[in-house]
Design a protein around this motif. Structure first.
Motif, mmCIF file in Angstrom:
data_model
loop_
_atom_site.group_PDB
_atom_site.id
_atom_site.type_symbol
_atom_site.label_atom_id
_atom_site.label_comp_id
_atom_site.label_asym_id
_atom_site.label_seq_id
_atom_site.Cartn_x
_atom_site.Cartn_y
_atom_site.Cartn_z
ATOM 1 N N ALA A 71 -15.172 23.127 19.640
ATOM 2 C CA ALA A 71 -13.940 22.341 19.481
ATOM 3 C C ALA A 71 -14.135 20.925 20.014
ATOM 4 O O ALA A 71 -13.643 19.950 19.446
ATOM 5 C CB ALA A 71 -12.782 23.034 20.200
ATOM 6 N N HIS A 72 -14.853 20.804 21.141
ATOM 7 C CA HIS A 72 -15.131 19.484 21.713
ATOM 8 C C HIS A 72 -15.967 18.641 20.756
ATOM 9 O O HIS A 72 -15.772 17.422 20.650
ATOM 10 C CB HIS A 72 -15.858 19.649 23.049
ATOM 11 C CG HIS A 72 -16.296 18.360 23.671
ATOM 12 N ND1 HIS A 72 -15.411 17.359 24.018
ATOM 13 C CD2 HIS A 72 -17.541 17.899 24.003
ATOM 14 C CE1 HIS A 72 -16.078 16.351 24.542
ATOM 15 N NE2 HIS A 72 -17.373 16.646 24.543
ATOM 16 N N LEU A 73 -16.890 19.284 20.043
ATOM 17 C CA LEU A 73 -17.730 18.574 19.070
ATOM 18 C C LEU A 73 -16.974 18.253 17.780
ATOM 19 O O LEU A 73 -17.465 17.493 16.943
ATOM 20 C CB LEU A 73 -18.963 19.411 18.729
ATOM 21 C CG LEU A 73 -20.001 19.593 19.843
ATOM 22 C CD1 LEU A 73 -21.057 20.611 19.417
ATOM 23 C CD2 LEU A 73 -20.656 18.268 20.192
ATOM 24 N N GLY A 74 -15.802 18.870 17.611
ATOM 25 C CA GLY A 74 -15.021 18.632 16.406
ATOM 26 C C GLY A 74 -15.529 19.374 15.187
ATOM 27 O O GLY A 74 -15.290 18.963 14.047
ATOM 28 N N LYS A 75 -16.234 20.488 15.420
ATOM 29 C CA LYS A 75 -16.777 21.285 14.327
ATOM 30 C C LYS A 75 -15.926 22.538 14.110
ATOM 31 O O LYS A 75 -15.176 22.957 14.996
ATOM 32 C CB LYS A 75 -18.218 21.698 14.633
ATOM 33 C CG LYS A 75 -19.146 20.529 14.923
ATOM 34 C CD LYS A 75 -19.371 19.667 13.687
ATOM 35 C CE LYS A 75 -20.336 18.526 13.974
ATOM 36 N NZ LYS A 75 -20.608 17.712 12.769
ATOM 37 N N LYS A 76 -16.069 23.131 12.952
ATOM 38 C CA LYS A 76 -15.361 24.376 12.635
ATOM 39 C C LYS A 76 -16.371 25.441 12.226
ATOM 40 O O LYS A 76 -17.034 25.320 11.194
ATOM 41 C CB LYS A 76 -14.342 24.152 11.517
ATOM 42 C CG LYS A 76 -13.132 23.329 11.949
ATOM 43 C CD LYS A 76 -12.072 23.268 10.860
ATOM 44 C CE LYS A 76 -10.846 22.486 11.323
ATOM 45 N NZ LYS A 76 -9.789 22.436 10.272
ATOM 46 N N ILE A 77 -16.488 26.465 13.061
ATOM 47 C CA ILE A 77 -17.364 27.606 12.799
ATOM 48 C C ILE A 77 -16.558 28.868 13.085
ATOM 49 O O ILE A 77 -15.738 28.889 14.015
ATOM 50 C CB ILE A 77 -18.630 27.558 13.687
ATOM 51 C CG1 ILE A 77 -19.427 26.280 13.398
ATOM 52 C CG2 ILE A 77 -19.509 28.780 13.454
ATOM 53 C CD1 ILE A 77 -20.638 26.089 14.291
ATOM 54 N N SER A 78 -16.780 29.902 12.306
ATOM 55 C CA SER A 78 -15.967 31.108 12.448
ATOM 56 C C SER A 78 -16.107 31.716 13.841
ATOM 57 O O SER A 78 -17.180 31.679 14.455
ATOM 58 C CB SER A 78 -16.366 32.146 11.394
ATOM 59 O OG SER A 78 -17.630 32.718 11.705
ATOM 60 N N TRP A 79 -14.995 32.271 14.330
ATOM 61 C CA TRP A 79 -14.965 32.903 15.644
ATOM 62 C C TRP A 79 -15.987 34.038 15.724
ATOM 63 O O TRP A 79 -16.644 34.219 16.760
ATOM 64 C CB TRP A 79 -13.552 33.419 15.922
ATOM 65 C CG TRP A 79 -13.443 34.259 17.157
ATOM 66 C CD1 TRP A 79 -13.395 35.608 17.229
ATOM 67 C CD2 TRP A 79 -13.404 33.805 18.507
ATOM 68 N NE1 TRP A 79 -13.313 36.033 18.534
ATOM 69 C CE2 TRP A 79 -13.314 34.947 19.331
ATOM 70 C CE3 TRP A 79 -13.428 32.540 19.104
ATOM 71 C CZ2 TRP A 79 -13.251 34.855 20.735
ATOM 72 C CZ3 TRP A 79 -13.363 32.455 20.493
ATOM 73 C CH2 TRP A 79 -13.273 33.596 21.278
ATOM 74 N N TRP A 80 -16.134 34.789 14.642
ATOM 75 C CA TRP A 80 -17.060 35.918 14.636
ATOM 76 C C TRP A 80 -18.501 35.445 14.833
ATOM 77 O O TRP A 80 -19.251 36.015 15.628
ATOM 78 C CB TRP A 80 -16.933 36.699 13.338
ATOM 79 C CG TRP A 80 -17.954 37.779 13.168
ATOM 80 C CD1 TRP A 80 -18.966 37.825 12.249
ATOM 81 C CD2 TRP A 80 -18.103 38.966 13.953
ATOM 82 N NE1 TRP A 80 -19.730 38.960 12.403
ATOM 83 C CE2 TRP A 80 -19.211 39.685 13.448
ATOM 84 C CE3 TRP A 80 -17.401 39.501 15.031
ATOM 85 C CZ2 TRP A 80 -19.635 40.892 13.978
ATOM 86 C CZ3 TRP A 80 -17.820 40.710 15.562
ATOM 87 C CH2 TRP A 80 -18.918 41.395 15.042
ATOM 88 N N PHE A 81 -18.893 34.384 14.115
ATOM 89 C CA PHE A 81 -20.261 33.863 14.240
ATOM 90 C C PHE A 81 -20.502 33.350 15.659
ATOM 91 O O PHE A 81 -21.561 33.619 16.249
ATOM 92 C CB PHE A 81 -20.480 32.729 13.242
ATOM 93 C CG PHE A 81 -21.898 32.206 13.223
ATOM 94 C CD1 PHE A 81 -22.847 32.771 12.381
ATOM 95 C CD2 PHE A 81 -22.272 31.155 14.049
ATOM 96 C CE1 PHE A 81 -24.156 32.290 12.370
ATOM 97 C CE2 PHE A 81 -23.573 30.682 14.046
ATOM 98 C CZ PHE A 81 -24.516 31.247 13.204
ATOM 99 N N ILE A 82 -19.547 32.623 16.219
ATOM 100 C CA ILE A 82 -19.676 32.095 17.580
ATOM 101 C C ILE A 82 -19.804 33.229 18.586
ATOM 102 O O ILE A 82 -20.627 33.180 19.509
ATOM 103 C CB ILE A 82 -18.459 31.203 17.931
ATOM 104 C CG1 ILE A 82 -18.478 29.927 17.091
ATOM 105 C CG2 ILE A 82 -18.452 30.857 19.418
ATOM 106 C CD1 ILE A 82 -17.233 29.075 17.238
ATOM 107 N N THR A 83 -18.998 34.283 18.396
ATOM 108 C CA THR A 83 -19.025 35.413 19.321
ATOM 109 C C THR A 83 -20.376 36.100 19.320
ATOM 110 O O THR A 83 -20.947 36.396 20.383
ATOM 111 C CB THR A 83 -17.929 36.432 18.960
ATOM 112 O OG1 THR A 83 -16.652 35.790 19.026
ATOM 113 C CG2 THR A 83 -17.937 37.617 19.918
ATOM 114 N N VAL A 84 -20.921 36.355 18.130
ATOM 115 C CA VAL A 84 -22.226 37.026 18.029
ATOM 116 C C VAL A 84 -23.323 36.148 18.619
ATOM 117 O O VAL A 84 -24.196 36.628 19.354
ATOM 118 C CB VAL A 84 -22.536 37.377 16.559
ATOM 119 C CG1 VAL A 84 -23.951 37.931 16.439
ATOM 120 C CG2 VAL A 84 -21.526 38.395 16.038
ATOM 121 N N CYS A 85 -23.282 34.848 18.317
ATOM 122 C CA CYS A 85 -24.293 33.931 18.833
ATOM 123 C C CYS A 85 -24.231 33.849 20.357
ATOM 124 O O CYS A 85 -25.253 33.905 21.046
ATOM 125 C CB CYS A 85 -24.100 32.544 18.220
ATOM 126 S SG CYS A 85 -25.267 31.310 18.839
#
Length: 312
Positions: A71-85
């Motif tokens: 969010a600080h970077l201003g990007k949009k990535i799915s919550w699921w992908f972020i969680t797994v990563c």
């Protein structure tokens, strides 16, 4: 190729493990496996479930670290992908320990597939590390101020020093909030250009950091027996001290460091009960996530390989 600094930190981690294991051996050499198994069997089913829930809470908070950074970077990535990563990154980093294996490679492989540049991924890693440090400062400062006698468990000093250190730690957090509020000039960390986040982002950092540490400490708290239990704040304070020492030592998984610190700081509890609680912590917070993270990495790499092999 490994840099000299990486070799040095790896060597420091190995020395810390050897020294800690030696000290631990001196503490537990009179403990039998039967005593240890009895302590594990004595943990009630309800407490096992609460410890499992605390583990889930800790890893959700860790995923929130990455979510806040994105969010600080201003990007949009799915919550699921972020969680797994995030889960994979921290599960590997917590167990491997050395700075060269801090999870940067995993994050780079994952987030570059979503279009993030190397500099953005570098900033994300710094931001997540800072969120953890912020949580440690806020949690540690609050515990030292609220429980000034707690410091005597790890050092022979007066409560006044505990309050002073706690207020200093809280003051650092306050300066960070002030910098965001007044929009101080950005920080230059080598090639990284770090700007103070918006107040909304800072507020989320101040929730996510302490939440992760509170949940991790709760795993140990629920695994300890009710009799002679010193209370959650004491467990949290000792956990913060031991976890910080483990990070500074670069010992893989804090091996030996956590055990020695907890045994020294909790003399009122039977040694076997403390060790059993730390075994539960290691299984829930370290070993099971580590095993799952390896499966995730293999699945991701297999998927990337299939993409490269498929015809356009």
């Amino acid at each position: 190729m490994m840099k000299r600094s990486d070799w040095i930190w790896t060597l420091i981690g190995l020395v810390a493990v050897v020294l800690s294991c030696y000290l631990l051996y001196k503490e537990i050499r009179t403990i039998s496996l039967d005593e240890l198994s009895d302590s594990l069997y004595a943990i009630r089913p309800h407490n096992w479930l609460m410890a499992a829930g605390a583990t889930l809470g800790a890893y959700v908070a860790l995923a929130w670290y990455d979510r806040i950074a994105i969010a600080h970077l201003g990007k949009k990535i799915s919550w699921w992908f972020i969680t797994v990563c995030s889960f994979t990154t921290y599960a590997l980093a917590h167990n491997i320990g050395a700075s060269v294996f801090s999870g940067a490679v995993v994050r780079y492989r994952a987030y570059s597939s979503k279009g993030l540049t190397p500099s953005e991924i570098g900033l994300l890693i710094v931001f997540c590390s800072f969120t953890f440090a912020l949580g440690a400062l806020l949690s540690g400062g609050a515990v030292l101020v609220c429980q000034p006698e707690l410091i005597k468990r790890v050092a022979d000093v007066g409560p006044w020093l505990s309050v002073s250190i706690g207020l200093f730690m809280l003051g650092l957090v306050g300066l960070y909030v002030l910098g965001s509020w007044l929009k101080f000039k950005p920080l230059q960390l080598g090639k990284l250009h770090v700007e103070y986040p918006r107040l909304g982002i800072v507020g989320r950092q101040l929730l996510a950091g302490p939440l992760e540490l509170a949940c991790a400490a709760a795993i140990i708290y629920y695994a300890l027996p009710a009799e002679s239990n010193p209370g959650y704040l004491v467990v949290l304070g000792v956990f913060l001290a031991s976890f910080s020492l483990a990070l500074l030592s670069h010992a893989p998984g804090g091996l030996g460091v956590l055990e020695v610190t907890f045994l020294a700081a909790m003399p009122e509890l039977p040694t076997a009960d403390v060790l059993a609680a730390l075994i539960v912590f290691r299984v829930f917070y370290l070993l099971l996530p580590f095993a799952l993270s390896l499966l995730v990495v293999m699945g991701f790499e297999w998927g990337q390989w299939r993409k490269r092999r498929s015809p356009l």
